[in-house]
Design a protein around this motif. Structure first.
Motif, PDB file in Angstrom:
ATOM      1  N   ILE A 186       0.836  -1.211   0.000  1.00 18.26           N
ATOM      2  CA  ILE A 186       0.000   0.000   0.000  1.00 18.26           C
ATOM      3  C   ILE A 186       0.865   1.253   0.000  1.00 18.26           C
ATOM      4  N   GLY A 187       0.467   2.238  -0.798  1.00 11.50           N
ATOM      5  CA  GLY A 187       1.205   3.504  -0.774  1.00 11.50           C
ATOM      6  C   GLY A 187       1.190   4.212  -2.114  1.00 11.50           C
ATOM      7  N   SER A 188       2.301   4.856  -2.436  1.00 12.73           N
ATOM      8  CA  SER A 188       2.415   5.641  -3.660  1.00 12.73           C
ATOM      9  C   SER A 188       2.144   4.762  -4.879  1.00 12.73           C
ATOM     10  N   ALA A 189       1.357   5.301  -5.822  1.00 15.84           N
ATOM     11  CA  ALA A 189       0.865   4.494  -6.941  1.00 15.84           C
ATOM     12  C   ALA A 189       1.993   3.822  -7.731  1.00 15.84           C
ATOM     13  N   GLU A 190       3.009   4.601  -8.044  1.00 17.47           N
ATOM     14  CA  GLU A 190       4.079   4.058  -8.888  1.00 17.47           C
ATOM     15  C   GLU A 190       4.779   2.875  -8.195  1.00 17.47           C
ATOM     16  N   ALA A 191       4.996   3.005  -6.904  1.00 18.34           N
ATOM     17  CA  ALA A 191       5.686   1.948  -6.153  1.00 18.34           C
ATOM     18  C   ALA A 191       4.836   0.681  -6.076  1.00 18.34           C
ATOM     19  N   VAL A 192       3.534   0.850  -5.882  1.00 17.85           N
ATOM     20  CA  VAL A 192       2.657  -0.330  -5.792  1.00 17.85           C
ATOM     21  C   VAL A 192       2.609  -1.037  -7.148  1.00 17.85           C
ATOM     22  N   ASP A 193       2.553  -0.259  -8.230  1.00 20.76           N
ATOM     23  CA  ASP A 193       2.578  -0.868  -9.571  1.00 20.76           C
ATOM     24  C   ASP A 193       3.873  -1.648  -9.779  1.00 20.76           C
ATOM     25  N   MET A 194       4.961  -1.087  -9.295  1.00 15.74           N
ATOM     26  CA  MET A 194       6.275  -1.708  -9.500  1.00 15.74           C
ATOM     27  C   MET A 194       6.392  -3.021  -8.722  1.00 15.74           C
ATOM     28  N   VAL A 195       5.979  -3.013  -7.477  1.00 13.58           N
ATOM     29  CA  VAL A 195       6.104  -4.256  -6.699  1.00 13.58           C
ATOM     30  C   VAL A 195       5.203  -5.337  -7.307  1.00 13.58           C
ATOM     31  N   LYS A 196       4.059  -4.933  -7.814  1.00 19.73           N
ATOM     32  CA  LYS A 196       3.141  -5.896  -8.440  1.00 19.73           C
ATOM     33  C   LYS A 196       3.824  -6.575  -9.636  1.00 19.73           C
ATOM     34  N   LYS A 197       4.559  -5.772 -10.406  1.00 18.57           N
ATOM     35  CA  LYS A 197       5.272  -6.300 -11.580  1.00 18.57           C
ATOM     36  C   LYS A 197       6.272  -7.380 -11.129  1.00 18.57           C
ATOM     37  N   PHE A 198       7.027  -7.073 -10.092  1.00 19.29           N
ATOM     38  CA  PHE A 198       8.014  -8.031  -9.583  1.00 19.29           C
ATOM     39  C   PHE A 198       7.344  -9.325  -9.106  1.00 19.29           C
ATOM     40  N   LEU A 199       6.224  -9.171  -8.414  1.00 18.28           N
ATOM     41  CA  LEU A 199       5.548 -10.350  -7.851  1.00 18.28           C
ATOM     42  C   LEU A 199       4.977 -11.225  -8.964  1.00 18.28           C
ATOM     43  N   ILE A 200       4.421 -10.581  -9.980  1.00 14.32           N
ATOM     44  CA  ILE A 200       3.806 -11.347 -11.077  1.00 14.32           C
ATOM     45  C   ILE A 200       4.892 -12.047 -11.906  1.00 14.32           C
ATOM     46  N   GLU A 201       5.985 -11.328 -12.176  1.00 15.44           N
ATOM     47  CA  GLU A 201       7.088 -11.950 -12.935  1.00 15.44           C
ATOM     48  C   GLU A 201       7.592 -13.188 -12.223  1.00 15.44           C
ATOM     49  N   ASP A 202       7.705 -13.066 -10.899  1.00 17.96           N
ATOM     50  CA  ASP A 202       8.182 -14.189 -10.080  1.00 17.96           C
ATOM     51  C   ASP A 202       7.227 -15.376 -10.190  1.00 17.96           C
ATOM     52  N   GLU A 203       5.946 -15.060 -10.155  1.00 17.29           N
ATOM     53  CA  GLU A 203       4.951 -16.137 -10.229  1.00 17.29           C
ATOM     54  C   GLU A 203       5.016 -16.850 -11.579  1.00 17.29           C
ATOM     55  N   ILE A 204       5.187 -16.048 -12.632  1.00 13.56           N
ATOM     56  CA  ILE A 204       5.273 -16.651 -13.975  1.00 13.56           C
ATOM     57  C   ILE A 204       6.505 -17.554 -14.040  1.00 13.56           C
ATOM     58  N   GLU A 205       7.631 -17.037 -13.536  1.00  9.36           N
ATOM     59  CA  GLU A 205       8.872 -17.835 -13.555  1.00  9.36           C
ATOM     60  C   GLU A 205       8.696 -19.152 -12.801  1.00  9.36           C
ATOM     61  N   GLU A 206       8.055 -19.057 -11.660  1.00 13.51           N
ATOM     62  CA  GLU A 206       7.840 -20.271 -10.852  1.00 13.51           C
ATOM     63  C   GLU A 206       6.960 -21.268 -11.578  1.00 13.51           C
ATOM     64  N   ALA A 207       5.936 -20.737 -12.244  1.00 13.69           N
ATOM     65  CA  ALA A 207       5.021 -21.621 -12.979  1.00 13.69           C
ATOM     66  C   ALA A 207       5.768 -22.329 -14.103  1.00 13.69           C
ATOM     67  N   VAL A 208       6.649 -21.580 -14.789  1.00 11.49           N
ATOM     68  CA  VAL A 208       7.427 -22.163 -15.889  1.00 11.49           C
ATOM     69  C   VAL A 208       8.339 -23.251 -15.332  1.00 11.49           C
ATOM     70  N   HIS A 209       9.015 -22.946 -14.205  1.00 10.96           N
ATOM     71  CA  HIS A 209       9.921 -23.921 -13.576  1.00 10.96           C
ATOM     72  C   HIS A 209       9.200 -25.203 -13.201  1.00 10.96           C
ATOM     73  N   SER A 210       8.033 -25.019 -12.587  1.00 13.41           N
ATOM     74  CA  SER A 210       7.336 -26.216 -12.096  1.00 13.41           C
ATOM     75  C   SER A 210       6.832 -27.071 -13.255  1.00 13.41           C
ATOM     76  N   LYS A 211       6.641 -26.469 -14.437  1.00 14.13           N
ATOM     77  CA  LYS A 211       6.218 -27.244 -15.616  1.00 14.13           C
ATOM     78  C   LYS A 211       7.367 -28.067 -16.159  1.00 14.13           C
ATOM     79  N   ASN A 212       8.608 -27.447 -16.088  1.00 14.52           N
ATOM     80  CA  ASN A 212       9.773 -28.123 -16.693  1.00 14.52           C
ATOM     81  C   ASN A 212      10.290 -29.263 -15.823  1.00 14.52           C
TER      82      ASN A 212
END
Ligand code: AHM
Ligand code: MG
Length: 344
Positions: free
Chosen positions: A318-344
């Motif tokens: 929670i907080g400044s809009a730009e920072a919240v957008d940025m952390v969301k990007k990091f979290l989603i990228e991580d989730e995608i990477e994990e999903a790819v790993h678990s498939k391989n």
């Protein structure tokens, strides 16, 4: 020197005029809350004297039981709010079930949820603590006792929310969804005076607030984000400053004024984080969004979560809009990477 003499009662009345058809009930409710806040503030300021006048749980010099401050605040809010005729039900972080309005009092159309004294582990060290409140319109039929469903509404349905921070001074911040306003308690004549008009959270954050002691339990995406905001070399900006009081109200109040992000994440030990959706996250999200910021659980808007139980926990960013957008990007990228790993 200009003196802005806008008192809280006058401000609430002026705000109310903007809503044609307003009955004044919400204004009256906010008045009652401000009164409770003043009484709690007085007691918080006496906290250091407890050792002299009597330990909590013991009898004081007057032979009265000295209550723990959080229980005192909880009781005080109920006493101040249950007979105004504006509420149909309440819920408090300090009580397991909903709190009914006694039958002898008029039943109103609003629902009040509150965390009476947040950050209470800080009391003995004289560190800032706060009260958080959230107001909804009832969904059950008028005139009947309020229900659990009245309390379990999505955060977007809030009609008002606010907090009181008991710090170097006592400040009450509230919003009815349009504009966020802060009032400082003048201890001399016991009135809240407008000190922070139309608060807007800076879009860019300069501060991050998270309990970094939990680092080893975090997900990779969060670890990468924190490293990113600490790094000065790959961007033109300075690294963020770390500021963590361990009192959500005080941490978010500071970030609201200076620009920042407050995080209480899900981690390996606590998959839902620590903070409570109904008493802490929803009201804070309502305030921060009204000030131009954002609040998510990692993916989705906090305010759109359908609550399932009163004391449900939720991760929060929670907080400044730009920072919240940025952390969301990091979290989603991580989730995608994990999903790819678990498939391989
Ligand atoms: P509380 O409701 O028991 O006071 O706990 C809530 C507090 C928040 O104010 C604060 O942000 C958080 O707990 C701090 O938790 P931690 O000590 O895990 O960092
Ligand atoms: Mg709390």
């Amino acid at each position: 020197m200009s003196i802005n003499f806008m008192t809280l009662p006058r401000h609430i009345l002026e705000q109310e005029k903007k809503y044609p058809g307003a009955t004044g009930e919400l204004s009256a409710l906010l008045h009652d809350l401000a009164l409770a806040a003043k009484v709690i503030s007085l007691e918080v300021n006496k906290a250091g004297l407890v050792d002299i006048l009597g330990f909590t749980g013991d009898n004081n010099v007057h032979g009265e039981q000295v209550k723990k401050l959080d229980i005192y605040a909880h009781d005080m809010l109920i006493r101040a709010m249950d007979h105004g005729g504006h509420l149909c039900v309440m819920a408090s972080e300090e009580e397991e079930n909903i709190i009914h309005i006694p039958q002898k009092h008029k039943i109103g159309k609003y629902v009040l949820l509150f965390d009476p004294l947040d950050g209470s582990s800080n009391i003995d060290a004289n560190v800032s603590i706060g009260t958080i409140f959230s107001i909804y319109r009832r969904i059950s039929p008028d005139g009947t006792p309020g229900t659990l469903e009245d309390c379990l509404q999505k955060g977007v349905e809030q009609v008002a929310a606010g907090y009181i921070v008991y710090g170097s001074s006592t400040i009450l911040v509230y919003t009815t969804g349009e504009g966020v306003f802060g009032f400082t308690l003048d201890p001399a004549f016991g009135e809240f005076l407008l000190s922070h008009d139309n608060i807007r959270i800076p879009e860019k954050a300069r501060i991050y607030s998270i309990n970094e002691g939990n680092y080893k339990y975090w997900r990779t995406g969060l670890k990468k984000y924190i490293k990113y905001i600490q790094a000065a070399d790959d961007r033109d900006e300075k690294p963020y400053s770390a500021r963590y009081i361990g009192s959500m109200v005080a941490d978010i109040h500071r970030n609201l004024l200076y620009g920042g992000i407050f995080i209480y994440p899900a981690d390996k030990r606590n998959p839902n984080g620590k903070l409570r959706l109904m008493y802490e996250c929803n009201p804070m999200a309502f305030i921060v969004e009204a000030a131009g910021g954002k609040a998510i659980d990692g993916k989705n808007r906090i305010l759109e979560i359908q609550p399932k139980e009163l004391h449900q926990r939720v991760p929060i960013y929670i907080g400044s809009a730009e920072a919240v957008d940025m952390v969301k990007k990091f979290l989603i990228e991580d989730e995608i990477e994990e999903a790819v790993h678990s498939k391989n």
